[in-house]
Design a protein around this motif. Structure first.
Motif, PDB file in Angstrom:
ATOM      1  N   LYS A  74      -6.529  -1.585  -5.942  1.00 14.88           N
ATOM      2  CA  LYS A  74      -7.547  -2.547  -5.725  1.00 14.88           C
ATOM      3  C   LYS A  74      -8.641  -2.001  -4.722  1.00 14.88           C
ATOM      4  O   LYS A  74      -8.858  -2.587  -3.701  1.00 14.88           O
TER       5      LYS A  74
ATOM      6  N   ARG B  17     -13.800  -4.251  -6.038  1.00 15.63           N
ATOM      7  CA  ARG B  17     -15.085  -4.957  -5.532  1.00 15.63           C
ATOM      8  C   ARG B  17     -16.111  -3.733  -5.912  1.00 15.63           C
ATOM      9  O   ARG B  17     -15.898  -2.460  -5.799  1.00 15.63           O
TER      10      ARG B  17
ATOM     11  N   ASP C 189     -11.030  -3.109   4.796  1.00 13.09           N
ATOM     12  CA  ASP C 189     -10.484  -4.353   4.703  1.00 13.09           C
ATOM     13  C   ASP C 189     -11.177  -5.456   5.390  1.00 13.09           C
ATOM     14  O   ASP C 189     -11.333  -6.714   5.187  1.00 13.09           O
TER      15      ASP C 189
ATOM     16  N   ARG D 141     -13.252  -7.326   2.609  1.00 13.39           N
ATOM     17  CA  ARG D 141     -12.575  -7.709   1.512  1.00 13.39           C
ATOM     18  C   ARG D 141     -12.839  -8.743   0.539  1.00 13.39           C
ATOM     19  O   ARG D 141     -12.731  -8.887  -0.472  1.00 13.39           O
TER      20      ARG D 141
END
Ligand SMILES: NC(=O)c1ccc[n+]([C@@H]2O[C@H](COP(=O)([O-])OP(=O)(O)OC[C@H]3O[C@@H](n4cnc5c(N)ncnc54)[C@H](O)[C@@H]3O)[C@@H](O)[C@H]2O)c1
Length: 251
Positions: A135, A177, A228, A231
């Protein structure tokens, strides 16, 4: 305090020097391991030395050659099941591409697009499986020149912004992303050598802030966007230019 990219794996294109090297080193300082891609073997060797234990591997790949991208991805994916960050930083930025708009042959336009605009997408698609497994995040190196393109360079970066939006749409189903960064004028060996002094001073003089942009200003933003903390930031084109964006690039 734990490092922001502890245990992460990143691929940085154009990692042989300039902004790519600064990004690779900033990632390593935050705990990431980094694989480099570039055409410049000597520059990659120097970056690898500076990375020390954080250096994973170096790959001589011509990003204008689709088959070389696929060969790289095949061997990379065989070794790495997960990839946390793909930094599409390599680009043609200086010389003719930065001061020509008219009079370029179709062949030249296509070459510039192949490196600056299409390669980031082809590489991301080829690395999709490990990016999806982690991810991860894809970060494309655009430019403030994309905002009011007056050069072939600016046009390729404007198209890269559009491709970034399309990529964010395509990769979201895997939780990956996709963002782009628009640097202003940041001191790197290539732009000091590649831009006339007057051009550098004039473009820098268009900034709202009277500051000297450095490679680390960009690298710090990449660390944040790969972490993060970012995120929920997706499908964004983020400027880092001291307030130069609206004026754009004129040679
Ligand atoms: N420095 C700035 O002020 C600035 C501003 C805006 C955007 N940018 C962008 O940042 C990136 C890096 O710029 P830089 O100033 O560090 O310049 P640079 O020339 O040092 O970095 C570009 C790297 O891309 C590599 N490269 C070029 N063509 C390639 C190809 N076909 N295959 C593989 N690698 C290739 C080069 O060997 C080089 O290492 C570029 O995409 C540039 O457009 C830079």
């Amino acid at each position: 305090m734990s490092m922001r990219l502890e245990g992460r794996l990143a691929v940085v294109t154009g990692g042989a020097g300039g902004l790519g090297r600064a990004i690779a080193l900033a990632f390593a300082r935050e705990g990431a391991r980094v694989a480099l891609m570039d055409l410049d073997d000597a520059g990659m060797a120097e970056t690898a030395k500076l990375l020390g234990a954080a250096h994973v591997s170096s790959h001589r790949v011509d990003l204008s050659a689709e088959s070389e991208i696929h060969d790289f991805a095949k061997s990379f994916c065989a070794k790495h099941a997960r990839l946390d960050a793909l930094v599409n930083n390599a680009g043609l930025a200086y010389g003719e591409i930065a001061h020509s708009f008219t009079g370029l042959s179709q062949e030249k336009w296509l070459r510039y697009f192949s490196v600056n605009t299409v390669a980031p997408l082809i590489l991301a698609e080829a690395l999709r499986a490990p990016l999806a497994a982690a991810k991860g995040v894809i970060l494309n190196q655009s430019s403030m020149a994309s905002n009011t393109p007056a050069t072939a360079y600016g046009v390729t970066k404007a198209a890269l912004n559009s491709i970034t939006y399309g990529m964010a749409h395509q990769f979201a189903s895997d939780g990956v992303r996709v963002n782009a960064v628009e640097p202003g004028i940041m001191e790197t060996p290539a732009n000091v050598a590649g831009l006339p002094k007057e051009t550098y001073a004039r473009v820098q003089g268009m900034q709202l802030l009277p500051l000297h942009g450095t490679a680390d200003d960009i690298a710090n933003l990449y660390v944040f966007l790969a972490s993060d903390e970012a995120r929920f930031i997706n499908c964004e084109i983020v400027s880092c230019d001291g307030g130069n964006r609206l004026r754009g690039w004129r040679y």
